[in-house]
Design a protein around this motif. Structure first.
Motif, PDB file in Angstrom:
ATOM      1  N   UNK A 111      40.412  14.799  51.224  1.00 54.96           N
ATOM      2  CA  UNK A 111      40.753  14.198  49.920  1.00 54.96           C
ATOM      3  C   UNK A 111      41.943  13.264  50.060  1.00 54.96           C
ATOM      4  N   UNK A 112      42.941  13.702  50.825  1.00 53.98           N
ATOM      5  CA  UNK A 112      44.152  12.906  50.946  1.00 53.98           C
ATOM      6  C   UNK A 112      43.899  11.609  51.695  1.00 53.98           C
ATOM      7  N   UNK A 113      42.801  11.604  52.481  1.00 55.21           N
ATOM      8  CA  UNK A 113      42.456  10.358  53.158  1.00 55.21           C
ATOM      9  C   UNK A 113      41.508   9.543  52.312  1.00 55.21           C
ATOM     10  N   UNK A 114      41.314   9.998  51.076  1.00 55.48           N
ATOM     11  CA  UNK A 114      40.490   9.239  50.134  1.00 55.48           C
ATOM     12  C   UNK A 114      38.999   9.400  50.346  1.00 55.48           C
ATOM     13  N   UNK A 115      38.593  10.406  51.134  1.00 56.88           N
ATOM     14  CA  UNK A 115      37.167  10.585  51.368  1.00 56.88           C
ATOM     15  C   UNK A 115      36.570  11.516  50.323  1.00 56.88           C
ATOM     16  N   UNK A 116      35.285  11.307  50.027  1.00 57.71           N
ATOM     17  CA  UNK A 116      34.623  12.130  49.020  1.00 57.71           C
ATOM     18  C   UNK A 116      34.202  13.469  49.604  1.00 57.71           C
ATOM     19  N   UNK A 117      33.537  13.403  50.762  1.00 59.41           N
ATOM     20  CA  UNK A 117      32.971  14.631  51.325  1.00 59.41           C
ATOM     21  C   UNK A 117      33.633  14.991  52.646  1.00 59.41           C
ATOM     22  N   UNK A 118      33.013  15.939  53.326  1.00 56.92           N
ATOM     23  CA  UNK A 118      33.546  16.387  54.606  1.00 56.92           C
ATOM     24  C   UNK A 118      33.032  15.500  55.716  1.00 56.92           C
ATOM     25  N   UNK A 119      33.722  15.511  56.831  1.00 58.17           N
ATOM     26  CA  UNK A 119      33.232  14.814  58.010  1.00 58.17           C
ATOM     27  C   UNK A 119      32.206  15.708  58.702  1.00 58.17           C
ATOM     28  N   UNK A 120      30.957  15.222  58.866  1.00 61.09           N
ATOM     29  CA  UNK A 120      29.956  16.097  59.491  1.00 61.09           C
ATOM     30  C   UNK A 120      30.181  16.203  60.991  1.00 61.09           C
ATOM     31  N   UNK A 121      29.776  17.357  61.531  1.00 62.44           N
ATOM     32  CA  UNK A 121      29.918  17.572  62.968  1.00 62.44           C
ATOM     33  C   UNK A 121      28.583  17.465  63.673  1.00 62.44           C
ATOM     34  N   UNK A 122      27.507  17.240  62.912  1.00 66.61           N
ATOM     35  CA  UNK A 122      26.176  17.174  63.522  1.00 66.61           C
ATOM     36  C   UNK A 122      25.321  16.258  62.664  1.00 66.61           C
ATOM     37  N   UNK A 123      24.261  15.707  63.268  1.00 65.96           N
ATOM     38  CA  UNK A 123      23.339  14.892  62.472  1.00 65.96           C
ATOM     39  C   UNK A 123      22.520  15.787  61.547  1.00 65.96           C
TER      40      UNK A 123
END
Lengths: 619, 206, 357
Positions: A528-540
């Motif tokens: 959130x603090x980096x302004x992103x909406x969701x999580x960074x995925x670790x897999x496709x």
């Protein structure tokens, strides 16, 4: 390998589910019902003691009620409600799709449930256990009828379920964390669950052994506790408290975890002194095993043992104090929102400090000769268990309700519940400290007038009704919310910091469409603090493997239930032994089936996930 | 690696019990379970030590115990632990037949041990030590009997695994099962070493 | 108007005082009004620990109130993001070290008192001066207490008689289930276990405090022992040593002296069935296993009927008629046939005549 969406009835779905989120709901409902039963028992106790020489209930019935109140609240309400929170939250908090052993998770629940059912069956089959929740051996051997047998066998079955649950969470937390979720990035509720699970693993076996001895003595001619044949009842006291004291921490550590999450969220600050909080949790867990004999200061262990256990017990105050100050300084400089969960957290701090300091008073062995088995002790442990654990469970229920059910509980009614409960709690238990010091022993079904205890007892009874009123408002709140509650968003409170607030409310059955990459403590907050909406995925995005539902856990538990019933009556009726053996055969048969039938689970296909995620985002 | 994949000796991993997530979970969970079992037996041992001299006029341990039977039983169980190690060795080498063979020997040794224990209990009862004779008797039968029940359960478990997988052979789905069963068997063996020392040796010395 | 104000003031003053006094309980049963060396020691430990704990509570409360008021989210601050503080080593060391110091301050006197209270060497000395070191064997039974004075061969039940201003030593055991021996005003409790090894401890009864309490202290069973656990009370008569010696002498020689014809009738009924369990002389040489019911040697002097009812004929009759209605689960119920009213009257007369004073 079928991916066809199977239409099943709701009941069958829940009887066979292995999904941790549904099992959490099962634990919540069953634990909640037992909590209400235990609460009604508590009201009966307080009504009986409202005035001296009362005859609302008879002496024998009173002992049954007080025994069942304690046993129910600890084993059948607090434990499963803690497990409800763990199941609902921990797997999502660590970025996992499920627990390590979904089948065992379900088995753990059903064992607890049938154990609890068995225990409460005693009310209808000749009377409940009446030797207190501690069931000290000389009295529990003397007790006529089958009440104590219900206690022994019921707790044995439900204890097995708890042990399984503990192992499950240990493995889940060690093996199933998402990439980047290092130990020192785990949310504190996960940490406390981890330590509490370890405590379960080492604390429940001594109880199991104690219960085996009691069962042998009562039903199969054993002599563990019969002094005439060389037995010794103090063995029971040791075994019970080697279990019983860690049990307090099994309950209260997750409570600490819940409050850590809530305080941090609603102060909009990361937890102050995270690493010392983790350290304190582990230390409390460790010391929790070294102090059991402080429950036995008056047994006659001698001054050396008493002094050692007294000092060891005092030591626990240090890590507990660390926690209290860390919470205070988490709020310091924050921007505090007084939501219902936060109210509980704020109310918890002074309440629990009260319980903590009376704990230190109890630890002063020489003075404890006065406190022990008096109402002072009753007041002390209710401050710890209600002021700590019950407040935490109520807070957690309000906090995670949107995550479990997808709807927000009414804040207005939630606050009414809090104030009624909070005021009632202090009204009921504060005065009991003084009753104890004024000479009132605990577990008395009545008292004579003229000993100076009338006012205190009346006040205490009035307080109990406040708590009952608070509980009723909560139930009303639940009904209203279920019928027409506001739909909750993924980040239901708007200030979520941990992973569970990144998935929709309620979470989809696979939790995460893509396993997330955790990039720091408070993983969602970091994004959130980096302004992103969701999580960074670790897999496709890909197919997700899911475990199959199973009816076997229910059958295994049912078998033990039947077996316990049979063995209990094997001395009175000829069919007892037969039924006991049949029950065991059902259990082992179901275990055999589980062993020989391959269960590879099924897959949810990528397309279905994309479809479901779209729907979840829209709603 | 996928669970149901058909494997060959070449593709079979070095630690098949930990090659899948399910296997890893089973491996770790079982170790935790054994931790709990350790506490369980520790409680039983502690109680036995507290009650070992409380014979209430009934037979005492130095009157009853016979070294010969117990010694043979100990040797049988120790050997069975060794044979289960062989079985696991062959499992890791993907040699299913040899694994089954050694497991079979393990089961036979275990069954012989159990037979001796039943015979031993039968003897004691005839010499006047029933479960209800004294606190010592209750503690003795419960401790040793709980161990015996573990042996019996272990035998049934290994047998079930052997029969169920006889046609299918080894894969990553059942390798962890075989592995934890053998772990369990070792645990039973270790507990027996303690029983042999604490109950029998100390009991005969007095 | 003024009068009303004055009244109101007086009233509030009185209620505060009443509250303070009520806060300490009754002098014959409250641990907050210590009446002997042991209770004094425990009371000062209570005060010390309470003082330390109140200090802790104060510190927490001050920080707590400040934080809750100062840092609440105000209107327009909804989007404010506070500084994310990781922690502070200095602070953490402070709130680790200070509690440790406080606990040490508490632990030292605790350990000292624990050993002091367990000092029973004088009672176990080989050639103990029996005149100076009194030993009482306490045996707890389902809802009644037996007090044996082994040095004098005297047994009594329900009412413990002790000399004041000296240490009295106790051997504690139970004959059926576990109980716990507690005289709150005089000192903390100790369990009466069912095992062979007896518990031992000592108490001291202050003459002055005993007088304040009306000469009688209340004793309680503190361990859940069955339906009538709440009713398993006993009384303690604390008297000066001379008086105690006189009492013991009377007890040694006491025998039922029955003159009244109704009481004689009662004696006959008693000797037909009750005597199997109850002894009527304080000197009872049967082994304790045979002493399955309270010794009635000085029944007429007792403080209470069945430990709880006022000591009068009416209550005794009630008890004899239906003990179950008074102490549920007691072991006397159903041990004798139904008694007629005349028989009960006769028994009552007889029992009330059993006196040494």
């Amino acid at each position: 390998m079928s991916t066809v969406a199977r239409k099943k009835s709701l009941i069958w779905d829940y009887l066979t589910t292995v999904d941790h989120k549904k099992i959490a709901i099962l634990y919540l409902i069953a634990g909640g019902l037992f909590f209400i039963m235990g609460g009604i028992e508590a009201l009966f106790i307080r009504i009986q003691l409202a005035v001296p020489n009362n005859d609302f209930v008879s002496a024998g019935l009173y002992n049954e009620i007080l025994t069942m109140h304690g046993t129910t609240m600890i084993f059948l309400a607090a434990m499963p409600l803690v497990f409800a929170m763990m199941n609902a939250v921990v797997p999502i908090q660590i970025g996992a799709r499920d627990v390590a052993f979904p089948f065992l998770n379900s088995l753990g629940f059903w064992l607890f449930f049938f154990g609890g059912l068995f225990l409460n069956l005693s009310w209808f089959l000749g009377g409940a256990p009446d030797a207190g929740w501690t069931s000290y051996a000389s009295l529990s051997l003397e007790s006529p009828g089958h009440g104590i047998d219900f206690y022994v066998l019921g707790l044995q079955i439900s204890g097995l379920g708890t042990l399984i649950g503990g192992i499950n969470f240990l493995v889940t937390i060690v093996n199933m964390r998402a990439p980047g979720m290092t130990y020192m990035r785990m949310p504190l509720f996960t940490w406390t669950t981890f330590v509490a699970s370890a405590l379960i693993l080492f604390a429940f076996p001594p109880l199991t052994v104690g219960l085996i001895f009691l069962m042998m003595d009562r039903l199969f001619g054993g002599n563990f506790f019969d002094p005439a044949l060389g037995g010794n009842t103090i063995i029971w006291e040791h075994l019970f408290w080697i279990f019983g004291h860690p049990e307090v921490y099994i309950l209260v550590l997750p409570a600490f975890g819940i409050f850590s999450e809530i305080i941090s969220t609603f102060s909009k600050k990361r937890l102050f002194g995270y690493s010392s909080m983790v350290f304190a949790t582990v230390l409390i867990g460790f010391l929790g095993f070294m102090v059991w004999a402080h429950h036995m200061f008056t047994v006659g262990m001698g001054p050396i043992a008493n002094a050692i256990f007294a000092v060891a017990t005092m030591a626990i105050a240090v890590p507990t104090g660390i926690k209290i100050f860390n919470w205070l300084f988490t709020m310091w400089g924050g921007s505090i929102r007084f939501t219902t969960p936060m109210l509980y957290a704020v109310g918890f701090i002074p309440s629990f400090v009260m319980g903590g300091v009376t704990g230190v008073m109890n630890a002063t062995a020489a003075a404890d000769y006065q406190y022990h088995d008096s109402y002072f002790v009753v007041a002390h442990f209710h401050y710890v268990i209600v002021g700590g654990v019950v407040f935490a469970l109520l807070a957690g229920a309000h906090y995670w309700w949107p995550k479990m059910f997808g709807k927000m509980l009414s804040e207005k009614l939630g606050k009414v519940t809090f104030w009624l409960f909070f005021i009632g709690f202090h009204l009921t238990f504060f005065i009991q400290h003084f009753l104890g010091l004024m000479g009132m022993p605990r577990r008395v079904f009545t008292y004579l007038p003229g000993q100076g205890w009338e006012t205190g007892n009346l006040i205490s009874t009035i307080g109990a009704f406040f708590m009952a009123a608070g509980t009723i408002v909560l139930l009303v709140n639940i009904v209203i919310t279920t019928v027409k509650g506001k739909k909750a968003e993924a980040d239901a409170w708007g200030d979520g910091r941990t992973l569970e607030w990144a998935v929709s409310s309620p979470a989809p059955e696979y939790n995460f469409a893509q396993t997330p990459l955790v990039r720091g403590l408070d993983a969602l907050w970091v994004e959130k603090m980096e302004g992103k909406k969701g999580l960074t995925p670790a897999e496709p995005l890909g197919d997700i493997h899911m475990p199959n539902p199973s009816f076997l856990p229910f059958v295994i538990s049912l078998g033990l239930f039947i077996s316990a019933l049979g063995f209990m009556y094997h001395n009175d009726h000829s069919w007892g032994l037969m039924v006991g053996i049949v029950g065991l055969l059902i259990t082992f048969g179901a275990m055999f089936l589980r062993s020989v039938i391959d269960d590879h689970g099924y897959h949810i296909h990528k397309e279905e996930i994309i479809e479901a995620e779209k729907k979840g985002a829209k709603a | 690696m996928h669970v149901e994949e058909k494997l060959t000796a070449e593709t079979f991993p070095a630690s098949p019990e930990k090659a899948t997530l399910e296997g890893k979970n089973k491996f770790l969970g079982f170790w935790f379970f054994l931790g709990g079992e350790t506490v369980l037996f520790a409680s039983l041992f502690a109680t036995f030590l507290a009650l070992r001299d409380r014979t209430a006029g009934g037979p005492s341990s130095d009157e009853l115990f016979k070294m010969s039977i117990v010694f043979i039983a100990t040797m049988l169980l120790l050997t069975s632990s060794l044979t289960s190690v062989y079985a696991m060795y062959h499992m890791k080498n993907f040699d299913f037949k040899k694994m089954q063979l050694w497991l079979g020997i393990t089961v036979l040794l275990g069954a012989a041990f159990l037979g001796l224990e039943i015979y031993e209990f039968y003897e004691y009862v005839h010499e006047g030590l029933t479960f209800s004779t004294s606190a010592f008797a209750s503690a003795f039968y419960t401790l040793v009997g709980t161990h015996g029940a573990h042996v019996a359960f272990g035998l049934l478990w290994i047998l079930t695994l052997m029969i169920r997988n006889a046609k299918r052979g080894l894969d990553l789905y059942n390798a962890p099962k075989f592995y934890v069963a053998s772990l369990y068997w070792h645990f039973i063996d270790v507990v027996w070493v303690f029983i042999f020392t604490v109950v029998y040796l100390m009991g005969m010395v007095g | 108007m003024k009068k009303w104000l004055l009244n109101w003031r007086l009233f509030s003053l009185f209620s505060v005082m009443a509250l303070v006094l009520a806060g300490c309980g009754e002098p014959f049963i409250s641990a907050l009004q210590p009446a002997g060396e042991v209770a004094d020691m425990q009371y000062s430990l209570m005060l010390l620990s309470t003082a330390i704990m109140v200090l802790v509570i104060l510190v927490v409360t001050i920080i707590f109130v400040y934080v809750v008021i100062r840092f609440r989210q105000r209107k327009g601050e909804e989007n404010k993001i506070p500084k994310q503080v990781e922690g502070s080593h200095k602070l953490e060391i402070i709130w680790t070290v200070i509690p440790i110091i406080l606990l040490i301050i508490l632990a030292v006197p605790t350990v000292k008192a624990t050993f002091e209270l367990a000092d029973v060497k004088p009672m176990n000395k080989e050639n103990r001066d029996k005149e100076k070191t009194l030993v009482v064997n306490v045996r707890a039974n389902l809802y009644w207490w037996e007090f044996e004075y082994p040095d004098y061969g005297v047994i009594t039940s329900q009412d413990l008689v002790v000399p004041t201003d000296e240490r009295v030593y106790f051997n504690l055991k139970a004959s059926d289930v576990k109980h716990s021996f507690w005289i709150p005003a005089v000192g903390g409790k100790m369990d009466t276990n069912v095992e062979e090894s007896k518990n031992q401890f000592w108490l001291e009864f202050d003459q002055e405090d005993a007088e304040k309490a009306g000469g009688i202290f209340y004793g309680k069973c503190a361990e859940l022992c069955g339906p009538s656990h709440a009713l398993m009370d006993f009384k303690v008569k604390a008297v000066p040593r001379d008086e105690f010696n006189q009492w013991i002498e009377k007890m040694k020689n006491a025998k039922p002296v029955v003159t009244d014809p109704v009481a004689k009738e009662g004696e006959a009924i008693f000797n037909k069935s009750c005597i199997g369990c109850h002894a009527v002389t304080p000197v009872d040489n049967r082994p304790e296993q045979a002493r399955t019911a309270p010794n009635l040697g000085n029944f007429g002097d007792r403080e209470r009927i069945a430990g709880i009812l006022e000591h009068n004929e009416e209550n005794l009759k009630k008890w004899l008629k239906d003990p179950e209605s008074i102490k549920p689960g007691n072991t006397m119920t159903n041990t004798y046939g139904k008694l007629t009213d005349e028989q009960i009257d006769a028994l009552t007369k007889y029992l009330m005549s059993l006196k040494v004073e």
